[in-house]
Design a protein around this motif. Structure first.
Motif, PDB file in Angstrom:
ATOM      1  N   TYR A 124       0.845  -1.183   0.000  1.00  0.00           N
ATOM      2  CA  TYR A 124       0.000   0.000   0.000  1.00  0.00           C
ATOM      3  C   TYR A 124       0.888   1.244   0.000  1.00  0.00           C
ATOM      4  O   TYR A 124       1.987   1.236   0.545  1.00  0.00           O
ATOM      5  N   GLN A 125       0.379   2.316  -0.577  1.00  0.00           N
ATOM      6  CA  GLN A 125       1.072   3.594  -0.562  1.00  0.00           C
ATOM      7  C   GLN A 125       0.399   4.464   0.512  1.00  0.00           C
ATOM      8  O   GLN A 125      -0.807   4.702   0.461  1.00  0.00           O
ATOM      9  N   VAL A 126       1.217   4.943   1.467  1.00  0.00           N
ATOM     10  CA  VAL A 126       0.684   5.627   2.648  1.00  0.00           C
ATOM     11  C   VAL A 126       1.514   6.880   2.927  1.00  0.00           C
ATOM     12  O   VAL A 126       2.717   6.899   2.690  1.00  0.00           O
ATOM     13  N   ARG A 127       0.864   7.924   3.437  1.00  0.00           N
ATOM     14  CA  ARG A 127       1.601   9.092   3.926  1.00  0.00           C
ATOM     15  C   ARG A 127       2.063   8.796   5.349  1.00  0.00           C
ATOM     16  O   ARG A 127       1.363   8.146   6.114  1.00  0.00           O
ATOM     17  N   LYS A 128       3.248   9.298   5.710  1.00  0.00           N
ATOM     18  CA  LYS A 128       3.821   8.998   7.020  1.00  0.00           C
ATOM     19  C   LYS A 128       2.918   9.407   8.173  1.00  0.00           C
ATOM     20  O   LYS A 128       2.857   8.730   9.190  1.00  0.00           O
ATOM     21  N   ARG A 129       2.214  10.528   8.039  1.00  0.00           N
ATOM     22  CA  ARG A 129       1.372  10.992   9.139  1.00  0.00           C
ATOM     23  C   ARG A 129       0.172  10.086   9.377  1.00  0.00           C
ATOM     24  O   ARG A 129      -0.456  10.143  10.429  1.00  0.00           O
ATOM     25  N   GLU A 130      -0.169   9.241   8.403  1.00  0.00           N
ATOM     26  CA  GLU A 130      -1.322   8.348   8.522  1.00  0.00           C
ATOM     27  C   GLU A 130      -0.971   7.010   9.166  1.00  0.00           C
ATOM     28  O   GLU A 130      -1.855   6.200   9.409  1.00  0.00           O
ATOM     29  N   LEU A 131       0.308   6.762   9.433  1.00  0.00           N
ATOM     30  CA  LEU A 131       0.721   5.506  10.054  1.00  0.00           C
ATOM     31  C   LEU A 131       0.443   5.538  11.546  1.00  0.00           C
ATOM     32  O   LEU A 131       0.761   6.496  12.229  1.00  0.00           O
ATOM     33  N   GLN A 132      -0.153   4.455  12.030  1.00  0.00           N
ATOM     34  CA  GLN A 132      -0.385   4.277  13.459  1.00  0.00           C
ATOM     35  C   GLN A 132       0.130   2.900  13.834  1.00  0.00           C
ATOM     36  O   GLN A 132       0.576   2.140  12.979  1.00  0.00           O
ATOM     37  N   SER A 133       0.060   2.553  15.091  1.00  0.00           N
ATOM     38  CA  SER A 133       0.614   1.277  15.525  1.00  0.00           C
ATOM     39  C   SER A 133      -0.221   0.079  15.066  1.00  0.00           C
ATOM     40  O   SER A 133       0.319  -0.986  14.806  1.00  0.00           O
TER      41      SER A 133
END
Length: 122
Positions: free
Chosen positions: A84-93
């Motif tokens: 998946y392509q994700v923005r860093k700010r959207e990453l959670q644990s």
């Protein structure tokens, strides 16, 4: 709670007493005027430097959060990989939101790999 109210009222009373005290009028000397001018310029310089530093940190944080990363989910149960392509700010644990708006929740058994480039280009 009552202590906070009393401390607040005490601070307000002290500020009012300080503002109402009689002012002593005296003519400042030339060296005192020079010190005041230097202090004023120094204070404005420090404030401008603090604002510039804050703006620079905010911009760096915003730019870092908007960076695109590739998240690979490896499932041990089905031995499959999904990228998946994700923005860093959207990453959670335990979850993330893709660029397309897909909300992905992770199980405790899944393993993820986060990379700057797509997995097939390494």
């Amino acid at each position: 709670m009552l202590t906070k109210i009393l401390v607040t009222l005490l601070v307000i009373a002290a500020a009012i007493a300080y503002l109402r005290r009689p002012k002593v009028v005296s003519q400042p000397t030339a060296s005192q005027l020079g010190q005041r001018i230097v202090f004023k310029y120094l204070a404005f310089g420090i404030a401008a430097l603090a604002l510039l530093g804050s703006a620079g940190y905010w911009y760096w944080s915003w730019q870092e959060g908007n960076q695109l990363v590739y998240v690979t989910i490896i499932s041990p149960a089905s031995a499959s990989k999904e990228v998946y392509q994700v923005r860093k700010r959207e990453l959670q644990s335990d979850a993330f939101t893709t660029v397309d708006g897909l909300k992905v929740r992770l199980s405790t058994q899944e393993r993820i790999v986060i990379a700057d480039t797509p997995p097939n280009m390494r």
